[in-house]
Scaffold this motif. Structure first.
Motif, short mmCIF file in Angstrom:
data_model
loop_
_atom_site.label_atom_id
_atom_site.label_comp_id
_atom_site.label_asym_id
_atom_site.label_seq_id
_atom_site.Cartn_x
_atom_site.Cartn_y
_atom_site.Cartn_z
N THR B 16 -6.69 14.79 1.90
CA THR B 16 -5.68 14.74 2.77
C THR B 16 -4.39 14.37 2.13
O THR B 16 -3.23 14.14 2.81
CB THR B 16 -5.61 13.66 4.09
OG1 THR B 16 -5.77 12.43 3.66
CG2 THR B 16 -6.97 14.23 5.01
N GLU B 44 -6.00 24.33 3.71
CA GLU B 44 -6.54 25.28 4.55
C GLU B 44 -8.08 24.73 5.44
O GLU B 44 -8.14 25.25 6.31
CB GLU B 44 -7.12 26.48 3.46
CG GLU B 44 -7.00 27.77 4.03
CD GLU B 44 -7.38 28.66 2.69
OE1 GLU B 44 -7.62 28.31 1.67
OE2 GLU B 44 -7.03 29.91 3.09
N LYS B 45 -8.44 23.85 4.55
CA LYS B 45 -9.54 23.14 5.44
C LYS B 45 -9.48 21.86 6.50
O LYS B 45 -10.05 21.32 7.01
CB LYS B 45 -10.41 22.66 4.09
CG LYS B 45 -11.16 23.52 3.22
CD LYS B 45 -11.75 22.95 2.13
CE LYS B 45 -12.20 23.97 1.22
NZ LYS B 45 -12.58 23.32 -0.10
N LEU B 46 -7.97 21.58 6.78
CA LEU B 46 -7.64 20.46 7.57
C LEU B 46 -7.15 21.04 8.85
O LEU B 46 -6.86 22.16 9.21
CB LEU B 46 -6.50 19.76 6.80
CG LEU B 46 -6.83 18.74 5.89
CD1 LEU B 46 -5.48 18.16 5.18
CD2 LEU B 46 -7.81 17.69 6.40
N ARG B 47 -7.19 20.11 9.63
CA ARG B 47 -6.71 19.96 11.06
C ARG B 47 -5.57 18.81 11.21
O ARG B 47 -4.61 18.93 11.96
CB ARG B 47 -7.79 19.82 12.16
CG ARG B 47 -8.73 21.00 12.34
CD ARG B 47 -8.16 22.02 13.30
NE ARG B 47 -8.94 23.15 13.36
CZ ARG B 47 -8.77 24.24 13.28
NH1 ARG B 47 -7.48 24.66 13.51
NH2 ARG B 47 -9.74 25.49 13.71
N ASP B 48 -5.98 17.86 10.45
CA ASP B 48 -5.02 16.62 10.27
C ASP B 48 -3.88 17.06 9.44
O ASP B 48 -3.81 17.68 8.63
CB ASP B 48 -6.00 15.48 10.12
CG ASP B 48 -6.94 15.14 10.94
OD1 ASP B 48 -6.90 15.38 12.08
OD2 ASP B 48 -8.05 14.66 10.33
N HIS B 78 -1.18 27.73 8.80
CA HIS B 78 -2.47 27.39 9.26
C HIS B 78 -2.37 26.14 10.22
O HIS B 78 -3.47 25.33 10.41
CB HIS B 78 -3.28 26.79 7.98
CG HIS B 78 -3.48 27.73 7.14
ND1 HIS B 78 -2.80 28.49 6.23
CD2 HIS B 78 -4.75 28.43 7.03
CE1 HIS B 78 -3.41 29.56 5.44
NE2 HIS B 78 -4.75 29.28 5.99
N ASN B 79 -1.19 25.88 10.56
CA ASN B 79 -0.85 24.83 11.69
C ASN B 79 -1.42 23.40 11.37
O ASN B 79 -1.87 22.54 12.13
CB ASN B 79 -1.62 25.28 12.86
CG ASN B 79 -0.88 24.55 14.24
OD1 ASN B 79 0.19 24.34 14.18
ND2 ASN B 79 -1.65 24.47 15.23
N VAL B 80 -1.27 23.35 10.19
CA VAL B 80 -1.30 21.76 9.51
C VAL B 80 -0.20 20.98 9.38
O VAL B 80 0.71 21.37 8.29
CB VAL B 80 -2.26 21.77 8.18
CG1 VAL B 80 -2.47 20.44 7.69
CG2 VAL B 80 -3.54 22.61 8.48
#
Lengths: 190, 112
Positions: B16, B44-48, B78-80
């Motif tokens: 992160t 790319e792999k995150l939401r947080d 990616h909306n991160v």
């Protein structure tokens, strides 16, 4: 010849010269040894601020010289021609001039940009966003616009330019100049 | 992953958080792409939210500003949410990062 901004070298008559440095480069193969741009910028900033604790001036000066030198190298049409850097230091200001030769297309694009940049219609607020949205990798006028804008807007420097025809109708001599406040004046304003 | 050259270092180990140190003066925005790819892979792999610490980046050229903008657009895509930790002690960071902050409402510039 066409000039933009307050190009005339008025500093030398208004303020006594305290230090001067001129460097010339040839051939302009710095794209192959790109770190030379930064190395030169760091050298000039250290040369100008040696013995002083002017960390901000040193940092801004290196940033400005690097940006102008990178542009001169990228947009020189004949890599066998010289590019010149001329630095003059005065009581409260430093003037940087970088000169290179560009082709007509790059010179015309630069002229169009500078005309807008120095016009009353220039929109400072939207310019930055539009430029970064373009993503870079474009011609002189465009490729160098973000650099000129950040130097002028971020560091309270005075940007000016002179574009001169040469004997060849396809080649133009381009000089970009900026004047920066030295640290004491800079800090006072901030 | 750590990318290290004589001029800069990009630490991208924490999922992160990335830390960039040094002088970023690559010739074009596209020249930054391979160096910023590990950061994009993490985003790319995150939401947080993802954090990039640039407090020790002493120099950034205009190509680098565009490259950072591209990173911001990538996170937006990616909306991160993105947090960029910067330093007011380094002249370019205060003004440039404030300008970049206007690119996306979920980009937060934190001067530390």
């Amino acid at each position: 010849m066409v000039e933009y901004g307050n190009y005339k070298e008025t500093l030398t008559t208004k303020m006594p010269l305290t230090c001067e440095l001129k460097l010339s480069f040839r051939p302009l193969d710095l794209m192959n040894k790109w770190q030379r741009c930064g190395l030169t910028a760091d050298f000039i900033s250290q040369f100008e601020t040696i013995g002083q604790s002017h960390i901000r001036t040193k940092n801004v000066l290196s940033t400005a010289v690097n940006e102008l030198l990178e542009n001169a190298v990228k947009f020189s049409c004949d890599k066998t021609q010289h590019a010149h850097i001329h630095i003059t230091s005065h009581e409260t200001k430093i003037r940087i001039e970088v000169t290179n030769h560009s082709d007509k297309q790059d010179a015309d694009t630069l002229k169009k940009f500078l005309t807008v940049f120095f016009s009353k219609d220039f929109d400072v607020n939207t310019f930055f966003i539009k430029q970064v949205e373009k993503g870079g990798n474009v011609g002189y006028g465009e490729g160098s616009q973000l650099g000129f804008y950040t130097l002028s807007h971020n560091y309270q420097s005075q940007l000016s330019a002179r574009i001169t025809k040469t004997e060849s109708p396809e080649i133009y001599k381009i000089t970009i100049a900026i004047e920066l406040e030295k640290e004491s004046a800079y800090d006072h304003k901030n | 992953m750590i990318i290290k050259t004589d001029e800069y270092r990009i630490e991208c180990i924490d999922p992160t958080r990335a830390v960039i140190i040094g002088s970023l003066r690559l010739p074009t925005p596209s020249a930054y792409e391979p160096h910023f790819k590990p950061i994009k892979d993490k985003i790319e792999k995150l939401r947080d939210p993802y954090t990039i610490n640039i407090t020790k980046v002493s120099y950034l050229n205009s190509s680098g500003i565009t490259a950072f903008a591209n990173l911001i657009f990538f996170a937006k895509e990616h909306n991160v949410p993105l947090i960029m930790e910067a330093s007011k002690a380094i002249p370019w960071q205060e003004k440039t990062m404030s300008s970049l902050e206007k690119l996306w409402s979920h980009l937060s510039i934190q001067f530390i």
